[in-house]
Design a protein around this motif. Structure first.
Motif, short mmCIF file in Angstrom:
data_model
loop_
_atom_site.label_atom_id
_atom_site.label_comp_id
_atom_site.label_asym_id
_atom_site.label_seq_id
_atom_site.Cartn_x
_atom_site.Cartn_y
_atom_site.Cartn_z
N LEU A 163 -50.33 109.92 118.67
CA LEU A 163 -49.88 110.87 119.79
C LEU A 163 -49.06 111.82 119.07
O LEU A 163 -49.10 112.86 119.76
CB LEU A 163 -49.01 109.80 120.70
CG LEU A 163 -49.86 108.93 121.57
CD1 LEU A 163 -48.76 108.10 122.35
CD2 LEU A 163 -50.94 109.40 122.41
N ARG A 164 -48.52 111.80 118.00
CA ARG A 164 -47.78 112.86 117.43
C ARG A 164 -48.72 113.88 117.03
O ARG A 164 -48.46 115.43 117.20
CB ARG A 164 -46.86 112.37 116.27
CG ARG A 164 -45.98 113.54 115.79
CD ARG A 164 -45.47 113.04 114.43
NE ARG A 164 -44.72 111.60 114.48
CZ ARG A 164 -44.61 110.83 113.64
NH1 ARG A 164 -44.59 111.29 112.22
NH2 ARG A 164 -43.90 109.70 113.92
N TYR A 165 -49.86 113.87 116.48
CA TYR A 165 -50.90 114.65 115.98
C TYR A 165 -52.23 114.92 116.92
O TYR A 165 -52.94 115.55 116.40
CB TYR A 165 -51.03 114.15 114.59
CG TYR A 165 -50.29 114.13 113.50
CD1 TYR A 165 -49.58 115.29 112.88
CD2 TYR A 165 -49.65 113.07 113.11
CE1 TYR A 165 -48.58 115.18 112.27
CE2 TYR A 165 -48.56 112.85 112.18
CZ TYR A 165 -48.12 114.17 111.76
OH TYR A 165 -46.69 114.05 110.92
N LYS A 166 -52.11 114.35 118.16
CA LYS A 166 -53.15 114.45 118.78
C LYS A 166 -53.76 115.92 119.49
O LYS A 166 -54.92 116.33 119.01
CB LYS A 166 -52.96 113.72 120.07
CG LYS A 166 -52.02 114.32 121.23
CD LYS A 166 -52.08 113.58 122.36
CE LYS A 166 -50.94 114.15 123.35
NZ LYS A 166 -49.73 114.43 122.71
N ALA B 105 -52.92 118.72 117.44
CA ALA B 105 -53.20 119.39 116.15
C ALA B 105 -54.73 118.75 115.92
O ALA B 105 -55.59 119.69 115.50
CB ALA B 105 -52.43 119.06 115.22
N LEU B 106 -55.04 117.55 116.10
CA LEU B 106 -56.30 116.93 115.83
C LEU B 106 -57.47 117.58 116.80
O LEU B 106 -58.55 117.86 116.42
CB LEU B 106 -56.46 115.41 115.87
CG LEU B 106 -57.58 114.68 115.61
CD1 LEU B 106 -58.30 115.14 114.26
CD2 LEU B 106 -57.44 113.22 115.81
N LEU B 107 -57.19 117.63 117.93
CA LEU B 107 -58.15 118.09 118.87
C LEU B 107 -58.39 119.58 118.76
O LEU B 107 -59.47 120.24 119.08
CB LEU B 107 -57.75 117.92 120.33
CG LEU B 107 -57.65 116.40 120.79
CD1 LEU B 107 -57.19 116.19 122.30
CD2 LEU B 107 -59.08 116.00 120.71
N THR B 108 -57.36 120.38 118.51
CA THR B 108 -57.45 121.83 118.25
C THR B 108 -58.33 122.05 116.94
O THR B 108 -59.11 122.92 116.92
CB THR B 108 -56.13 122.46 118.08
OG1 THR B 108 -55.28 122.22 119.33
CG2 THR B 108 -55.92 123.78 117.81
N HIS B 109 -57.97 121.31 115.72
CA HIS B 109 -58.70 121.33 114.53
C HIS B 109 -60.14 121.30 114.92
O HIS B 109 -61.01 121.80 114.50
CB HIS B 109 -58.07 120.27 113.73
CG HIS B 109 -58.89 120.34 112.52
ND1 HIS B 109 -58.75 121.46 111.32
CD2 HIS B 109 -59.95 119.32 111.78
CE1 HIS B 109 -59.48 121.29 110.39
NE2 HIS B 109 -60.18 120.03 110.64
N MET B 110 -60.61 120.18 115.73
CA MET B 110 -61.77 120.08 115.77
C MET B 110 -62.47 120.98 116.75
O MET B 110 -63.85 121.43 116.65
CB MET B 110 -62.27 118.57 116.44
CG MET B 110 -62.01 117.48 115.53
SD MET B 110 -62.52 115.82 115.87
CE MET B 110 -61.27 115.58 117.27
N SER B 111 -61.91 121.62 117.87
CA SER B 111 -62.38 122.47 118.71
C SER B 111 -62.61 123.49 117.95
O SER B 111 -63.67 124.54 118.22
CB SER B 111 -61.29 122.69 119.83
OG SER B 111 -61.25 121.50 120.67
N ALA C 90 -66.80 112.76 118.24
CA ALA C 90 -65.47 112.38 117.76
C ALA C 90 -64.49 112.84 118.68
O ALA C 90 -63.41 112.19 118.94
CB ALA C 90 -65.59 113.11 116.31
N VAL C 91 -64.60 114.13 119.38
CA VAL C 91 -63.82 114.66 120.22
C VAL C 91 -63.87 113.68 121.54
O VAL C 91 -62.69 113.49 121.92
CB VAL C 91 -64.36 115.92 120.49
CG1 VAL C 91 -63.40 116.55 121.94
CG2 VAL C 91 -64.17 117.08 119.58
N SER C 92 -64.94 113.28 121.87
CA SER C 92 -65.09 112.29 122.83
C SER C 92 -64.52 111.06 122.53
O SER C 92 -63.50 110.53 123.46
CB SER C 92 -66.28 111.92 123.43
OG SER C 92 -67.16 113.42 123.78
N GLY C 93 -64.33 110.67 121.49
CA GLY C 93 -63.77 109.11 121.09
C GLY C 93 -62.10 109.35 121.10
O GLY C 93 -61.59 108.67 121.35
N VAL C 94 -61.91 110.76 120.67
CA VAL C 94 -60.45 110.92 120.51
C VAL C 94 -59.72 111.05 121.73
O VAL C 94 -58.70 110.21 122.21
CB VAL C 94 -59.99 112.06 119.68
CG1 VAL C 94 -58.77 112.58 119.85
CG2 VAL C 94 -60.30 112.22 118.01
#
Length: 512
Positions: A208-211, A213-219, A300-304
């Protein structure tokens, strides 16, 4: 790219060569594998300062330097040479003898071994170090690499049109390296992300702390990929329009690998170019690499997002993995007896005892009695004992099928054979067995009667007495005859030393 090329070469190795390559990793399976790893790290430290061939004292000095920095370095002063020799036996390093290192006569009498990495051994060591150095936080998708690939493709087309061999070689080499890096990064990212999403050991707080940043990175990666993909497709076609064969020949001519022929270099660059083209150019009937990467990233975005929703709902409702395990522990603790606790644990974690099945091999002589069940070849096991652990029963009784036609035919054949035997027996009683040639039917009847008569003989006062044998129509007696007798059959003469044959009807008189 390079990985795929090396992979094709690895596919050409036979089982013996593969076994030799695997031997390079033997040090990772030894009991003190960490000590062997530090020995190789010390040799790598010396190799970095261009000391290729080192003796045990050099390695010991490097280990002391490492020990001053890292507390985990073991003390190997007494056993260092044995470990170096073991690594040499595994072919990860070479062991050479260098008598020039002996400064005194006493040292000259002793072994003066020096060691150096073998080429494959060093690759095995670096592969292990790469695995150890991997960190989850290092994974990422190379978003900015698409602009570099586009620039290199355009420069490659320009260099090919102008006939600049060196520039063609540089751009193709750079594209090869960039593509290898991009493929490796994307593969690591998606594998790691899949493990995080599916693993039950992932820390929700860390995720949850990096969610964001992770979604932004993949987008961002998806946006860059969609933006550059048409341009990359056009750039690949521009390179092909400048002449692919000419480009490959120029790259091979500028390639200075001495152990490859011109044809092998051309084939190598051709494979690399086809791999690069397959990444950015769609082929009829097949998806190209960039499209697969885009699909994987969207999944992966859907999984996250799904994992994020699951964690959010768990936190909101107060039910998560930790609370579930605590409740389960309470239930197990409060069970009335030990059997109920085992039953509840087995049901909760889907555990069950191992079911051992055994049987005999079709050809038991091929299996050594000393072979363990682990090494012995497997046998086929019926489905019923495999599923239930019980042997399959004989099944329901099957109805008896009556075939009157077949039975009547068999009965007719039996009556005919019996009638022929009786006719032959009557011929024997009427004409006797001696002084003529018997036919096939008479011979069969006579041999059957003779076998029964011989089996019925007994020993009286140390001598064989006469015997007799018969059926329901005739009786054969063995009559003593000092000169013996003989019976002629279609297959030869049967000599009967010491007796003659007397055949009579069972209820009538003898006919000789």
């Amino acid at each position: 790219m390079t990985d795929s090329t090396d992979g094709r070469r690895a596919l050409d190795l036979d089982a013996l060569a593969v076994g030799d390559r695997f031997q390079l990793f033997n040090f990772t399976r030894r009991d003190d594998h960490v000590a062997y790893l530090w020995v190789l790290r010390a040799m790598d430290r010396l190799r970095a300062v261009h000391r290729v061939q080192v003796d045990s004292e050099d390695v010991a000095a490097a280990l002391r330097e490492l020990a001053s920095i890292h507390d985990e370095v073991p003390q190997l002063d007494a056993a260092l040479r044995n470990r170096l020799d073991a690594l040499a036996d595994d072919k990860i390093i070479h062991r050479l003898e260098d008598a020039s290192r002996a400064g005194t006569l006493a040292r000259y009498r002793n072994r003066q071994s020096v060691y150096q990495f073998s080429e494959l051994g060093y690759r095995a060591f670096t592969a292990v170090e790469d695995v150890l150095a991997v960190r989850v936080r290092d994974v990422n998708l190379s978003r900015l690499v698409f602009s570099d690939i586009l620039d290199d493709l355009r420069s490659l087309a320009t260099a090919n049109r102008s006939g600049d061999e060196d520039q063609v070689y540089r751009r193709l080499s750079r594209l090869d390296q960039v593509m290898e890096d991009m493929v490796r990064r994307s593969a690591r990212f998606h594998v790691t992300l899949g493990e995080i999403v599916t693993s039950t050991e992932a820390s929700p707080e860390l995720f949850l702390r990096y969610k964001n940043a992770l979604l932004t990175h993949m987008s961002d990666f998806m946006a860059e990929l969609d933006r550059y993909l048409p341009r990359l497709d056009r750039a690949v076609r521009e390179v092909e329009a400048s002449g692919v064969n000419t480009m490959l020949i120029r790259a091979a001519e500028a390639d200075d690998r001495p152990f490859l022929s011109d044809l092998e270099r051309i084939e190598d660059w051709k494979r690399r170019w086809e791999a690069l083209r397959a990444w950015f150019t769609a082929m009829p009937g097949s998806a190209f690499g960039a499209a697969e990467l885009r699909r994987a990233t969207r999944s992966a975005v859907s999984g996250v997002i799904a994992l994020l929703r699951q964690l959010t709902e768990a936190q909101r409702g107060g039910v998560n993995r930790a609370s579930e395990l605590r409740h389960l522990a309470e239930w197990i603790y409060n069970t009335p007896d030990e059997d109920a606790a085992y039953a509840l644990t087995t049901a909760a974690f889907n555990l069950s005892s191992a079911r051992h099945l055994g049987g005999a091999h079709d050809d038991a002589e091929q299996i050594s009695p000393r072979a363990t069940w682990w090494n012995a070849p497997g046998i086929e096991v019926a489905l019923t004992p495999f599923r239930t652990g019980r042997q399959a029963g004989p099944g329901l009784p099957q109805p008896v099928r009556t075939d009157t036609g077949v039975r009547a035919d068999l009965r007719r054949r039996q009556l005919a054979a019996r009638a022929a035997e009786r006719e032959a027996a009557q011929g024997l009683t009427a004409n006797g067995a001696h002084g003529r040639v018997l036919d096939e039917a008479e011979t069969r009847v006579l041999l059957a009667l003779l076998t029964r008569a011989l089996e019925a003989r007994s020993v009286v006062a140390g001598r064989l007495a006469s015997g007799s044998g018969g059926d329901d129509t005739v009786v054969m007696r063995l009559v003593p005859e000092p000169e013996g007798s003989s019976v002629r059959t279609p297959h030869g003469t049967l000599h009967l030393p010491g007796f003659a044959l007397e055949i009579v009807p069972r209820s009538g008189r003898a006919h000789g």
